[in-house]
Scaffold this motif. Sequence first.
Motif, PDB file in Angstrom:
ATOM      1  N   VAL A  36       2.151   1.815  -3.504  1.00 48.37           N
ATOM      2  CA  VAL A  36       1.078   2.328  -4.364  1.00 48.37           C
ATOM      3  C   VAL A  36       0.849   3.820  -4.086  1.00 48.37           C
ATOM      4  CG1 VAL A  36      -1.430   2.220  -4.669  1.00 48.37           C
ATOM      5  CG2 VAL A  36      -0.091   0.132  -4.727  1.00 48.37           C
ATOM      6  N   ASN A  37       0.826   4.181  -2.811  1.00 49.94           N
ATOM      7  CA  ASN A  37       0.614   5.596  -2.476  1.00 49.94           C
ATOM      8  C   ASN A  37       1.775   6.465  -2.944  1.00 49.94           C
ATOM      9  OD1 ASN A  37      -1.817   5.093  -1.324  1.00 49.94           O
ATOM     10  ND2 ASN A  37      -1.022   4.851   0.739  1.00 49.94           N
ATOM     11  N   ALA A  83       0.838  -1.209   0.000  1.00 48.06           N
ATOM     12  CA  ALA A  83       0.000   0.000   0.000  1.00 48.06           C
ATOM     13  C   ALA A  83       0.868   1.253   0.000  1.00 48.06           C
ATOM     14  CB  ALA A  83      -0.915  -0.006   1.221  1.00 48.06           C
ATOM     15  N   VAL A 121      -1.615  -1.430 -11.152  1.00 50.99           N
ATOM     16  CA  VAL A 121      -1.798  -1.793  -9.737  1.00 50.99           C
ATOM     17  C   VAL A 121      -2.368  -0.590  -8.971  1.00 50.99           C
ATOM     18  CG1 VAL A 121      -0.614  -2.493  -7.629  1.00 50.99           C
ATOM     19  CG2 VAL A 121       0.079  -3.469  -9.822  1.00 50.99           C
ATOM     20  N   VAL A 122      -1.826   0.610  -9.275  1.00 53.87           N
ATOM     21  CA  VAL A 122      -2.326   1.821  -8.601  1.00 53.87           C
ATOM     22  C   VAL A 122      -3.807   2.013  -8.921  1.00 53.87           C
ATOM     23  CG1 VAL A 122      -2.142   4.343  -8.507  1.00 53.87           C
ATOM     24  CG2 VAL A 122      -0.078   2.960  -8.633  1.00 53.87           C
ATOM     25  N   ASN A 126      -7.988   9.279  -9.192  1.00 57.13           N
ATOM     26  CA  ASN A 126      -7.782   7.833  -8.981  1.00 57.13           C
ATOM     27  C   ASN A 126      -8.069   6.997 -10.206  1.00 57.13           C
ATOM     28  OD1 ASN A 126      -7.332   8.670  -6.447  1.00 57.13           O
ATOM     29  ND2 ASN A 126      -8.976   7.525  -5.471  1.00 57.13           N
ATOM     30  N   SER A 154      -5.938  -0.607  -7.100  1.00 59.03           N
ATOM     31  CA  SER A 154      -6.038  -0.362  -5.657  1.00 59.03           C
ATOM     32  C   SER A 154      -6.864   0.887  -5.396  1.00 59.03           C
ATOM     33  CB  SER A 154      -4.660  -0.261  -5.019  1.00 59.03           C
ATOM     34  OG  SER A 154      -4.085   0.955  -5.368  1.00 59.03           O
ATOM     35  N   LEU A 188     -10.421  -0.214  -5.596  1.00 57.05           N
ATOM     36  CA  LEU A 188     -10.842  -1.016  -4.448  1.00 57.05           C
ATOM     37  C   LEU A 188     -11.036  -0.161  -3.216  1.00 57.05           C
ATOM     38  CD1 LEU A 188      -8.645  -4.198  -4.903  1.00 57.05           C
ATOM     39  CD2 LEU A 188     -11.006  -3.865  -5.528  1.00 57.05           C
TER      40      LEU A 188
END
Length: 449
Positions: free
Chosen positions: A223-224, A220, A442-443, A388, A446, A449
């Motif tokens: 990703v951030n 996480a 992936v970003v 996002n 996520s 989600l």
Amino acid sequence: MVEKAKFGSKIGLVAATVGSAIGLGNVWRFPAETQANGGAAFLIVYVLCVLILGIPVMLAEFSLGRSGGTDAVGAYRKFSRRTPWWLAGALPVLAAYLILSFYMVVAGWTLEYFLQSLTGALYAGVADGSASPTGLFHERMREYICGTSGPLLNTYALIVLNLGVLLFGVRKGIERLSNVLMPLLFVLLLVFCCVSLSLPKASEGLKFFFSPDFSKITPAVVVNALGQAFFSLSLGMGILITYAAYYPKDTRLAKTAVTVSLLDMMAAILIFPAVTSFGLGDADLEGTALVFVTLPEVFSRMPATQVWSSLFFLLLLVAALTSTVSIAEVSVSFVQNRFHRSRRAACLIVLLPLFVLSALSAMSFGVLSDWKLCGLVFFDFLDTLATNIMLPVASILLCVFIGWRHPGVLRGELSNYSERDHRLQRPVEFVVRWVAPCLILVVLISGLL
Ligand code: PFF
């Protein structure tokens, strides 16, 4: 035929691009993300994301922009006529416009706080000890952001300011503004870095900075960090495609990308101690409160409160203005080129509707707070949709387009069409083809989600 605008000097084009990159993302999103994601370890991941992924994707945008020589949609169309690839250019143009609409509102907040610092209204009633400063500043922020006329007026002021700059064009408007404001911004950043390092809690802040806890690096966090790197470098918004169309043919793209990224990281790191010197304990403070509550509290305890507060909010305002100008230019260039409009008409077509669209965001914490889309108020809905979803998709499409369909564009532009290959060519191509699209995916997932 619309006359092709160009930046007038190397310094000017770097200043304008850095002006776009350094924005509220550096001043409040970066410190907040760093705190929420484990501190110094996040910083290391962030720097790696910028160097390994950010710079190659930036180069892909620069290459497409300069070789296209037009707006984002036109650049895709130039290389893939009669295919739906133009949609990959339309997506960042739309995302940029949505982001512009709510970023104007935040820029308006910074104007309000700058003015209130200048007049001292922000600190009225604090010195006599009648209230706890934190509660008071919280109440003041809520009162203002949830109001109607205040946020509206400031948002409109920012729209008019943008219009004023953009009407002057690329060289006389954007470049001249950046040439003046960027040095000012760095002076202010340095001043705040020095001041905050001399504060009593500075050593605590530095310890936090220099003691990475690697066990905190989770997927996480990565990703951030990647999301933050892309936001901070203004990737996926069509800005760099648009600006690169104004770069002269002899501009060295790799050097420009490295310079811009380093300056952007430097800005984030310089402001970090100032923003966190008093807010460290509140790891879960979000950016807005950090800037509009914690910092006024810091200033209220310092001598010359109004001076420091005014300078800080001036810094924020400058950072916001050069970013809004860059993102508005994406749409201005699009309207100018696609619909064959004069610059003046294009500026008006782009900015006038914001008087309505931005107003909806400006009022979404107040009178429109009950109006929800997917469970979010209008402002947050636009933010989530654009940041996002649309930005990552736009970046993936860009990587596929440049990495797989037209790798010659990247190769040619990197080496300025000389006979010799550029030494960064292979690694950049590898990242643009494989690494960046997979990680951005992936970003994106996520984020969904
Ligand atoms: N790089 C900018 C920032 O860090 O704030 C991102 C940005 C956001 C640019 C919004 C322009 C803008 F209008």
